[in-house]
Design a protein around this motif. Structure first.
Motif, PDB file in Angstrom:
ATOM      1  N   PHE A 225       0.844  -1.193   0.000  1.00  0.00           N
ATOM      2  CA  PHE A 225       0.000   0.000   0.000  1.00  0.00           C
ATOM      3  C   PHE A 225       0.878   1.241   0.000  1.00  0.00           C
ATOM      4  CE2 PHE A 225       1.097   0.312   4.416  1.00  0.00           C
ATOM      5  CZ  PHE A 225       0.895   1.649   4.760  1.00  0.00           C
ATOM      6  N   VAL A 226       0.323   2.346  -0.479  1.00  0.00           N
ATOM      7  CA  VAL A 226       0.959   3.649  -0.371  1.00  0.00           C
ATOM      8  C   VAL A 226      -0.141   4.688  -0.266  1.00  0.00           C
ATOM      9  CG1 VAL A 226       1.116   3.946  -2.883  1.00  0.00           C
ATOM     10  CG2 VAL A 226       2.623   5.256  -1.387  1.00  0.00           C
ATOM     11  N   ALA A 227       0.037   5.636   0.641  1.00  0.00           N
ATOM     12  CA  ALA A 227      -0.935   6.707   0.843  1.00  0.00           C
ATOM     13  C   ALA A 227      -0.207   8.044   0.814  1.00  0.00           C
ATOM     14  CB  ALA A 227      -1.665   6.534   2.174  1.00  0.00           C
ATOM     15  N   PHE A 228      -0.717   8.968  -0.007  1.00  0.00           N
ATOM     16  CA  PHE A 228      -0.207  10.339  -0.053  1.00  0.00           C
ATOM     17  C   PHE A 228      -1.215  11.211   0.684  1.00  0.00           C
ATOM     18  CE2 PHE A 228       1.376   8.168  -3.811  1.00  0.00           C
ATOM     19  CZ  PHE A 228       2.725   8.493  -3.816  1.00  0.00           C
ATOM     20  N   LEU A 229      -0.765  11.928   1.709  1.00  0.00           N
ATOM     21  CA  LEU A 229      -1.668  12.704   2.552  1.00  0.00           C
ATOM     22  C   LEU A 229      -1.213  14.158   2.617  1.00  0.00           C
ATOM     23  CD1 LEU A 229      -0.726   9.843   4.261  1.00  0.00           C
ATOM     24  CD2 LEU A 229      -2.890  10.373   5.365  1.00  0.00           C
ATOM     25  N   SER A 230      -2.165  15.079   2.521  1.00  0.00           N
ATOM     26  CA  SER A 230      -1.862  16.507   2.642  1.00  0.00           C
ATOM     27  C   SER A 230      -3.013  17.212   3.341  1.00  0.00           C
ATOM     28  CB  SER A 230      -1.600  17.123   1.270  1.00  0.00           C
ATOM     29  OG  SER A 230      -2.714  16.942   0.420  1.00  0.00           O
ATOM     30  N   ALA A 231      -2.688  18.261   4.080  1.00  0.00           N
ATOM     31  CA  ALA A 231      -3.692  19.000   4.845  1.00  0.00           C
ATOM     32  C   ALA A 231      -4.536  19.872   3.933  1.00  0.00           C
ATOM     33  CB  ALA A 231      -3.001  19.854   5.907  1.00  0.00           C
TER      34      ALA A 231
END
Length: 247
Positions: A225-231
């Motif tokens: 899995f890979v998750a890209f997270l930004s506010a």
């Protein structure tokens, strides 16, 4: 009354007004009104003109596209409420979230997939995991794939899906979803880190220009899995999640 008769009256009326005096003019007008409005009228036409006009209030509220002022609401349906669950995963209680490790500085290659890709398929194709990259070409786009995430790497219960894709063809089990949640960035990093740890994944946390990457693999079945997270400006979090439930 026929169309020819109506045209005849239209021609004779100005001539009658010119030739006659004031009193005769009024009498002629009254006589014409009487014949047009009562005696010579088509009953079906008069009935149709006298009927009440039926109006659909919902359509009428949206019928001002050419008005100077824009409509008070968009024509399309509103987005679902943030409390609508997109997945079946239960929200961990406050004390159940594991704290994700502090991020390390990302390499230039780590975020290249998201920076260079235009679509979810393009993002999946650029993953360093060869199986994930190979299955990316088989992705099909449908919101239904958002509900078919791996059980150990689900969408957050408050996810608001923007786009979803997936495939189950030729031995692939790949999912890619772009979504947002009203939860703050750190909470979502910890939430997916906790999911990764409980699911038996490794988990690496990287940071570049304010954007976080959380990803890992699982040795027993090759899942990744890979998750890209930004506010978000509203305090929530935007997330792009790719999960390969390989077996």
């Amino acid at each position: 009354m026929t169309g020819r008769k109506i045209k005849t009256f239209a021609v004779l009326l100005p001539l009658a007004l010119t030739a006659c005096g004031g009193g005769d003019t009024q009498q002629n007008i009254a006589a014409l009104d009487n014949e047009i409005g009562v005696n010579g009228a088509d009953p079906a036409l008069m009935s149709a003109l006298g009927d009440q006009i039926m109006v659909d209030p919902q359509l009428a509220a949206q019928s001002n596209k050419d008005a100077i002022r824009p409509p008070s609401q968009p024509y399309s349906a509103q987005l679902p409420a943030e409390t609508v669950a997109a997945g079946k995963a239960a929200m961990p209680k406050d004390g159940e979230l594991m704290k994700a490790p502090a991020p390390t500085k990302a390499s230039s290659q780590a975020f290249a997939a998201q920076e260079q890709a235009i679509t979810l398929g393009g993002m999946a194709a650029r993953q360093k995991n060869p199986r994930t990259a190979g299955c990316a070409a088989k992705l099909g786009y449908s919101a239904g794939w958002a509900a078919r995430m791996p059980a150990d790497m689900p969408l957050h219960p408050q996810a608001r899906v923007v786009e979803a894709a997936g495939t189950q063809a030729d031995g692939c089990s790949l999912r890619a979803v772009s979504f947002s949640t009203p939860q703050p960035l750190q909470t979502m990093i910890d939430w997916y880190y906790t999911r990764a740890m409980k699911g038996g994944y490794s988990a690496e946390h990287q940071l570049k220009d304010g954007q976080h990457l959380l990803g890992g693999t699982r040795g027993r079945d090759g899942a990744a899995f890979v998750a890209f997270l930004s506010a978000r400006d509203d305090g929530g979090t935007d997330i792009d999640l790719i999960a390969d439930g390989a077996k």
